[in-house]
Design an enzyme around this catalytic site. Structure first.
Site, PDB file in Angstrom:
ATOM      1  N   THR A 116       2.578   0.570  -4.948  1.00 30.67           N
ATOM      2  CA  THR A 116       3.083  -0.712  -5.848  1.00 30.67           C
ATOM      3  C   THR A 116       2.766  -0.631  -7.220  1.00 30.67           C
ATOM      4  OG1 THR A 116       3.359  -1.910  -3.971  1.00 30.67           O
ATOM      5  CG2 THR A 116       3.560  -3.163  -6.126  1.00 30.67           C
ATOM      6  N   LYS A 150       0.823  -1.258   0.007  1.00 35.37           N
ATOM      7  CA  LYS A 150       0.018  -0.052  -0.185  1.00 35.37           C
ATOM      8  C   LYS A 150       0.781   1.363  -0.055  1.00 35.37           C
ATOM      9  CE  LYS A 150      -3.140  -0.792  -0.592  1.00 35.37           C
ATOM     10  NZ  LYS A 150      -3.782  -1.399  -2.033  1.00 35.37           N
ATOM     11  N   HIS A 167       7.588  -7.650  -2.081  1.00 32.16           N
ATOM     12  CA  HIS A 167       7.045  -6.955  -0.950  1.00 32.16           C
ATOM     13  C   HIS A 167       8.056  -7.511   0.355  1.00 32.16           C
ATOM     14  CE1 HIS A 167       3.602  -4.715  -2.328  1.00 32.16           C
ATOM     15  NE2 HIS A 167       2.741  -5.864  -2.239  1.00 32.16           N
ATOM     16  N   GLY A 215      -5.464   7.278  -3.275  1.00 31.67           N
ATOM     17  CA  GLY A 215      -4.099   7.564  -3.882  1.00 31.67           C
ATOM     18  C   GLY A 215      -3.463   8.977  -3.475  1.00 31.67           C
ATOM     19  N   SER A 245      -4.256   3.186   3.912  1.00 36.86           N
ATOM     20  CA  SER A 245      -4.453   2.521   2.713  1.00 36.86           C
ATOM     21  C   SER A 245      -4.685   0.902   3.160  1.00 36.86           C
ATOM     22  CB  SER A 245      -3.506   2.976   1.789  1.00 36.86           C
ATOM     23  OG  SER A 245      -3.606   2.077   0.747  1.00 36.86           O
TER      24      SER A 245
END
Length: 331
Positions: free
Chosen positions: A81, A78, A140, A299, A170
């Site tokens: 990516t 989050k 990740h 975003g 997020s």
């Protein structure tokens, strides 16, 4: 140039699903495991990993074979990516995938597929071996769970981090979208996040490992902030192009290629593509369904203020100040 592909290839590490399941169950049983998020998390090598993916991620350090010309996009979840994948793919492959081509892969395939995750579905280790060099990959995983050869071979790494309060909010929204076991309360999620218990956490260890690597290998590790992408995407595109070894030519600068990449890969542009609005992937034996649309929420920088109390924000700020003290990394 990097690979251009659009399919998800399932792992071929075993022909017996029950054998794989039993092995992962044994691993989980031997290590600390916590409930609370959309899927259980298991602590391995001081990193919390989704329990159903534990075996695959544990295998990465021993079995993933880096190549010296690999480019790895690394993020804590989050933190932008999908946006980073779209930008890097578009920039790196622009010589053969023109952005004004109606057949551009990103028009029909989500960025999560065209840049495969190392060790995850769509990026299992056998499949990654079949890709031509240079490979554009993503992860990740913290640096400590990648093979040491990533550093010793000089693999290029792009790391994107995000202000922790925004990253947390997020994450909370995302977990509630993908889980089928009921919503996670904000305060419960916040407590776990601050304890370091979130997928691929603690977040501070994740950030710091790549921050220190960028100091040790500044020519090979590019450390970016999500906030940079939002405030000056043109400069980030130029920086990425140079770092990826495909700098913008003067002709491209004059032709507005940087602006074209920014527009093509903008949050709204990606979110409105059919490839990112429909479909998804199932995880954890059907307990989780990740809709591609769930990868696009707002975003926005500073959205945490619409969800977190003043007390929560102050606690997070104190934690961040303490964990990053003396590192040179500040938020």
């Amino acid at each position: 140039m990097a690979q251009v592909h659009s399919g998800i290839k399932e792992s071929s590490s075993t022909n017996d699903p029950s054998e794989s399941s039993n092995t992962e169950a044994d691993l989980v049983a031997r290590l600390p495991t916590r409930e609370g998020w959309s899927t259980p998390l298991t602590l391995h090598n001081q990193c919390w990993l989704r329990s159903h993916m534990l075996g695959k991620f544990m295998a990465v350090r021993d079995n993933f074979r880096p190549r010296g010309d690999d480019i790895i996009l690394a993020t804590h979840p989050k933190s932008g990516t999908t946006w980073l994948k779209a930008l890097a793919f578009s920039i790196f492959n622009r010589s053969r995938c023109s952005l004004d081509n109606d057949n551009h892969p990103l028009l029909t395939t989500t960025p999560q597929k065209v840049v495969p995750f190392i060790g995850a579905v769509g990026g299992d280790l056998d499949y990654l071996e079949t890709l031509p060099s240079p490979r554009l990959l993503s992860t990740h995983l913290p640096l400590s769970l990648l093979p040491p050869a990533v550093s010793t071979l000089g693999c290029r790494v792009v790391y994107l981090c995000r202000e922790p309060k925004d990253a947390f909010v997020s994450r909370w929204h995302f977990e509630n979208k993908i889980g089928k076991g009921g919503p996670i309360g904000l305060e419960d999620a916040f407590d776990m996040f601050c304890q370091g218990c979130s997928a691929f956490g603690p977040f501070w260890e994740h950030y710091l490992q790549y921050w220190k690597e960028s100091s040790a290998r500044p020519r090979e590790v590019l450390f970016l902030r999500y906030e940079e992408l939002v405030s000056d995407p043109l400069e980030v595109v130029r920086k990425l192009a140079s770092f990826l070894g495909v700098p913008l030519t003067q002709e491209e600068e004059d032709g507005g290629v940087a602006q074209q990449v920014v527009s093509f890969c903008s949050f709204d542009s990606l979110r409105n593509l059919d490839a990112n609005k429909a479909g998804g992937v199932e995880r954890a034996g059907g307990k989780v369904f990740i809709q591609f649309s769930s990868l696009f929420r707002k975003g926005k920088v500073g959205d945490w203020a619409n969800h977190m109390s003043k007390e929560m924000a102050e606690k997070m700020d104190r934690l961040v100040e303490d964990k990053f003290k003396g590192s040179g990394l500040v938020f």
